[in-house]
Scaffold this active site. Structure first.
Site, PDB file in Angstrom:
ATOM      1  N   GLY A 170      38.511  18.615  59.145  1.00 13.90           N
ATOM      2  CA  GLY A 170      39.731  19.339  58.785  1.00 13.90           C
ATOM      3  C   GLY A 170      40.441  19.868  60.014  1.00 13.90           C
ATOM      4  O   GLY A 170      40.325  19.335  61.119  1.00 13.90           O
ATOM      5  N   THR A 177      32.717   5.301  61.978  1.00  9.74           N
ATOM      6  CA  THR A 177      32.047   5.633  60.730  1.00  9.74           C
ATOM      7  C   THR A 177      30.679   4.987  60.737  1.00  9.74           C
ATOM      8  O   THR A 177      30.566   3.757  60.825  1.00  9.74           O
ATOM      9  CB  THR A 177      32.834   5.173  59.488  1.00  9.74           C
ATOM     10  OG1 THR A 177      31.978   5.235  58.346  1.00  9.74           O
ATOM     11  CG2 THR A 177      33.341   3.755  59.636  1.00  9.74           C
ATOM     12  N   ASP A 205      28.748   4.682  58.376  1.00  9.48           N
ATOM     13  CA  ASP A 205      28.523   3.951  57.120  1.00  9.48           C
ATOM     14  C   ASP A 205      29.084   2.533  57.146  1.00  9.48           C
ATOM     15  O   ASP A 205      28.849   1.768  56.212  1.00  9.48           O
ATOM     16  CB  ASP A 205      29.169   4.695  55.949  1.00  9.48           C
ATOM     17  CG  ASP A 205      28.509   6.019  55.652  1.00  9.48           C
ATOM     18  OD1 ASP A 205      27.427   6.270  56.210  1.00  9.48           O
ATOM     19  OD2 ASP A 205      29.077   6.810  54.874  1.00  9.48           O
ATOM     20  N   ARG A 237      21.967  10.350  62.898  1.00 13.54           N
ATOM     21  CA  ARG A 237      23.310  10.677  63.403  1.00 13.54           C
ATOM     22  C   ARG A 237      23.286  11.183  64.836  1.00 13.54           C
ATOM     23  O   ARG A 237      24.244  11.000  65.584  1.00 13.54           O
ATOM     24  CB  ARG A 237      23.948  11.764  62.524  1.00 13.54           C
ATOM     25  CG  ARG A 237      24.358  11.302  61.169  1.00 13.54           C
ATOM     26  CD  ARG A 237      24.957  12.375  60.297  1.00 13.54           C
ATOM     27  NE  ARG A 237      25.228  13.649  60.903  1.00 13.54           N
ATOM     28  CZ  ARG A 237      26.293  14.399  60.633  1.00 13.54           C
ATOM     29  NH1 ARG A 237      27.201  13.939  59.800  1.00 13.54           N
ATOM     30  NH2 ARG A 237      26.462  15.580  61.184  1.00 13.54           N
TER      31      ARG A 237
END
Length: 490
Positions: free
Chosen positions: A165, A218, A220, A378
């Site tokens: 954000g 990313t 993923d 990660r």
């Protein structure tokens, strides 16, 4: 934040159904910008290179499997250095920002952008924005030099810090303008790239000579168009350690079950590739493939069958799998994190409890061990293949920004690095197609049931894109027929 998909696609049509989905250039709205010879032609490191520069007409095709009568289809502008650049070395004031979750390779990308700008183009003013998008207006900056970033690729995480954000377009562009920044390198996932697209639009609206380049991140592997995202190989490699541990635990005790939860909010690529690489997994569950627990052909029945056959089993489950089965307790179903991602329940814990309850009722003793290696994966440094990949991404982004391209994301398309419009990166997510051969290979490897009924299979096949559908209705918002007279084409 505005809608970046409202931006009109910059398309160029050619013969035989050729379509170039081009990226913006600074001269699109600053037509009188001067250009300069590329300093790479005097760089001793490139003296042995036969062809210094990419031809202006070089493009990369999106689809490489075609029929003899197929149209040439969608292409992207090939990445790489150009003969002319639109920034002089001493005028460049670049900045780098990392946003979103951690991913192996972030520090390598930062390092290679800095070293690429410094050693290839002689740029000396490079800033790191601390703490994601909000760092533009709420935190200090870090001066980046090759010496400062020399060893950061050996560390996990990001030396610049990150956050979710914090995107305030006006404040960010005000900060860029006030600091005299004219190249912005933004590293992040689809939400971050969406923000980058809006920043680019505001910069263009103000008529600023500022190039905005995105590097897709990313873990993923859920960003479309590009072959894969950086950090993915590292994640699959590190997941092997968790799967191996689960296999050892399960195999060391009667009716042992090792359950491993891997990353994959909407896409099951890590789970699928880790399962295929391991060969120790008996069942892989991903978001794209629905499954059910009870009854004939359900997960419970398969677990019981496998335990009776082998005495143990290993299950890999992606974090986004089975969310529909948690519907009774999904209080956070409509809640989102600061990046706009849906908050998910912990399916690993939930399914562990359900499996234990089921077999307790059946009076069949089991020993289940649950492993969640998410934050370990990660946080590690990237492996060698990802380090090389991160270098290519960083250098391609630097070449593009110096050549005056802007509003683009860089990535490999069929093995060739290309500049891709933001719209294409953020319009949808890359997902495992469970009617493709790769998923069939997994089912063959694990010998698990598909858990699909005929209706599910029919629905999935309807959604699948044709194998050689080069113009498949994805562009120019709804991708109307692309012809020379199409108003979307310049």
């Amino acid at each position: 934040m505005g809608n970046p998909c409202d931006t009109q696609m910059k398309l160029v049509a050619g013969a035989a159904g050729y379509v170039l989905e081009d990226v913006p250039h600074l001269t699109d709205y600053l037509p009188d910008l001067p250009s300069y010879p590329n300093p790479l032609q005097d760089n001793p490191a490139y003296s042995v290179v036969k062809q210094y520069f990419v031809n202006e007409d070089d493009t990369v095709t999106q689809k490489i499997v075609v029929h003899k009568d197929s149209p040439r289809g969608v292409h992207f502008r090939r990445a790489g250095p150009r003969q002319r650049v639109f920034f002089e070395s001493d005028e460049v004031h670049a900045c780098i920002v990392t946003c979103g979750g951690l991913c192996p390779g972030l520090n390598t990308v930062i390092r290679e952008i800095v070293c690429g700008l410094y050693h290839m183009y002689g740029v000396r003013k490079i800033l790191g924005i601390d703490g994601g998008y909000r760092g533009f207006y709420a935190k200090n900056t870090v001066t980046l030099t090759p010496k400062f970033v020399n060893d950061i690729h050996k560390r996990g995480g990001t030396i610049l810090g990150t956050s979710r954000g914090g995107h305030d377009t006006s404040k960010i562009v005000d900060s860029v303008q006030d600091r005299g920044i004219n190249q912005v390198y933004i590293i992040g996932g689809d939400g971050t790239q969406r923000g980058a697209a809006v920043i680019f639009e505001e910069i263009r609206r103000r008529g600023l000579k500022v190039a905005v380049a995105g590097i897709p991140k990313t873990i993923d592997n859920d960003i479309p168009v590009i072959d894969k995202s950086f950090g993915f190989d590292t994640a699959v490699e590190e997941a092997q350690r968790a799967i191996n541990a689960a296999h050892v635990e399960a195999g060391s005790i009667e009716n042992g079950i090792g359950l491993v939860k891997l990353m994959g909010r909407y896409s099951g690529f890590i789970s699928m590739y880790a399962t295929l690489a391991s060969r120790d997994v008996d069942c892989c569950l991903i978001p794209e493939s629905p499954f059910y627990l009870e009854g004939s052909g359900g997960l419970y029945e398969f677990i019981e069958k496998r335990l009776k056959e082998n005495g143990h089993m290993v299950i890999v489950i992606a974090e986004g799998a089975g969310q529909d089965l948690l519907s009774e307790s999904l209080q956070s179903m409509d809640q989102q994190d600061a990046s706009g991602n849906k908050l998910l329940q912990d399916v690993g814990l939930w399914i562990s409890h359900r499996i234990k309850e089921h077999f307790a009722k059946k009076k069949m003793p089991i020993n289940l061990k649950y492993i969640d290696p998410t934050y370990m994966i990660r946080a590690i440094p990237s492996i060698a293949s990802d380090n090389v990949y991160c270098t290519l991404l960083a250098h391609s982004a630097v070449h593009g920004a110096m050549a005056g391209y802007t509003g683009f994301t860089v990535g490999p398309v069929n093995g060739r690095h290309a500049y891709i419009p933001f719209n294409r990166i953020i319009e949808k997510q890359n997902k495992v197609v469970i009617t493709d051969r790769m998923w069939a290979r997994l089912l063959s490897s694990t010998n698990q049931p598909s858990f699909l009924n005929p209706r599910d299979i029919s629905e999935v096949k309807k959604e699948k894109q044709p194998a050689t559908g080069l113009l498949d209705g994805e562009n120019c918002r709804d991708r109307k027929s692309v012809t020379e007279d199409d108003p979307c084409i310049s």
